[in-house]
Design an enzyme around this catalytic site. Structure first.
Site, PDB file in Angstrom:
ATOM      1  N   TYR A 158      34.610  41.310  37.452  1.00  0.00           N
ATOM      2  CA  TYR A 158      34.284  39.916  37.772  1.00  0.00           C
ATOM      3  C   TYR A 158      35.485  39.182  38.361  1.00  0.00           C
ATOM      4  CZ  TYR A 158      32.638  35.115  36.851  1.00  0.00           C
ATOM      5  OH  TYR A 158      32.272  33.791  36.952  1.00  0.00           O
ATOM      6  N   LYS A 162      35.638  37.558  42.081  1.00  0.00           N
ATOM      7  CA  LYS A 162      35.851  36.131  42.283  1.00  0.00           C
ATOM      8  C   LYS A 162      37.148  35.848  43.037  1.00  0.00           C
ATOM      9  CE  LYS A 162      32.115  34.402  40.534  1.00  0.00           C
ATOM     10  NZ  LYS A 162      31.083  33.909  41.496  1.00  0.00           N
TER      11      LYS A 162
END
Length: 267
Positions: A158, A162
Site C-alpha cells: 500500500y 500510494k
C-alpha cells in the site's frame, strides 16, 4: 448557483466511504457525477441519493482493475453528460502483512487498484481532454496516503502504491498543464471508514473481488491518534471529501502538482 455548475465528474470507489462523500459534495455544488463501485447496490444507492437531492448522477459499476473499465468509465461521463471536467481516483483498499509474509498476489492486487487503475483512467481520458479544449480548468485529484509519504509497518504494498500515486500526480501535472488541467493529490491520515472502524482484534473482514480480507486498526494505533492528533480524533469521510472538493474549485486554478496532507495536523 453551485460552484461546480455544469461540470462533469467521475469518482472511482464512490458507492461507500470517502468516495461517496466526495460524490455527494460535488453533486451538491452542481456537478453531474458518475458513481463507481464494485457492487451495484451501493453505487445505485448513491445515485438515488444524489437524484433525490436534485442532482444528476449515473452509475458505472465494476472493478477499476478490469481491462476495459477505464474506457467505460470515461465514456459513461461523455455519453451521459456530454463532457468530463473532474477526475477523482479514489477506489482502493488495504491488504496488510509484513513483507516476509506478503504474497505476490497481495502485492500485485494493491498496486493494481491504487496505481495501475488511476494510470489507466488518466490514459483513457487524455484523447477526450486533448480533443475538447475548454475555457475553464479541468481537475484531477488522486488519493494518496500518509503511508505513501512516510511508510507504515505492514503496508509495503500500500505504501509503495500510494508513493507511486504521488509520482504519477506530479508527472501528469507537467504533461497536462498545457491542456489547462490541474493535477493534485490528497494524502489522508487516519480517516474513519469501513476499513478502519473495526479494530485488528476483531474478526472483521470485507469481500473484495472474491477475496476475504481482514480489516481493522490495532488498538494501539487508534489510541495513539487520540494522543497525538491535535483534534484528538480521526477524520470523517465528509472532512476527507472536503479537501478533494477544494482542489476541484476555480479558486485552485493555479495549484497543481501538489500533495495536500489531510491528517488533522498529526505530522
Amino acid at each position: 448557483m453551485g460552484t461546480l455548475d455544469g461540470k462533469v465528474a467521475i469518482v472511482s470507489g464512490s458507492g461507500r466511504g470517502i468516495g461517496r462523500e466526495v460524490a455527494l459534495k460535488l453533486a451538491s455544488e452542481g456537478a453531474s457525477v458518475v458513481i463507481n463501485d464494485l457492487d451495484k447496490e451501493p453505487a445505485e444507492e448513491t445515485v438515488a441519493d444524489i437524484v433525490a437531492a436534485g442532482g444528476k448522477a449515473v452509475a458505472c459499476v465494476g472493478s477499476v482493475v478490469e481491462d476495459d473499465f477505464a474506457e467505460r468509465f470515461v465514456n459513461t461521463a461523455v455519453d451521459s453528460f456530454g463532457g468530463l471536467d473532474i477526475i477523482v481516483n479514489n477506489a482502493g483498499y488495504t491488504w496488510d502483512t509484513v513483507i516476509q509474509k506478503m504474497t505476490d498476489e497481495q502485492w500485485d492486487a494493491i498496486l493494481d487498484v491504487h496505481l495501475k487503475a488511476p494510470f489507466r483512467i488518466l490514459r483513457a481520458a487524455q484523447p477526450y481532454i486533448k480533443a475538447n479544449p475548454t475555457d475553464h480548468h479541468r481537475k484531477v485529484v488522486n488519493v494518496s496516503s500518509v503511508s505513501g509519504q512516510y511508510g507504515n509497518p505492514g503496508q509495503a504494498n500500500y505504501s509503495s502504491a500510494k508513493a507511486g500515486v504521488i509520482g504519477l500526480t506530479k508527472t501528469m501535472a507537467k504533461e497536462w498543464g498545457r491542456y489547462k488541467v490541474n493535477v493534485n493529490a490528497v494524502a489522508y491520515g487516519f480517516i474513519l471508514t469501513r476499513m478502519t472502524e473495526a479494530t485488528a482484534d476483531d474478526e472483521s473482514f470485507v469481500e473484495i473481488e472474491g477475496r476475504r480480507i481482514k480489516v481493522g486498526v490495532s488498538p494501539q494505533i487508534a489510541a495513539a491518534v487520540s494522543r497525538t492528533n491535535p483534534f484528538g480524533r480521526p477524520g470523517t469521510p465528509a472532512e476527507a471529501a472536503g479537501a478533494i472538493y477544494l482542489l476541484c474549485t476555480q479558486e485552485a486554478n493555479y495549484i497543481s502538482a501538489q500533495v495536500v496532507t489531510v491528517d488533522g495536523g498529526s505530522r
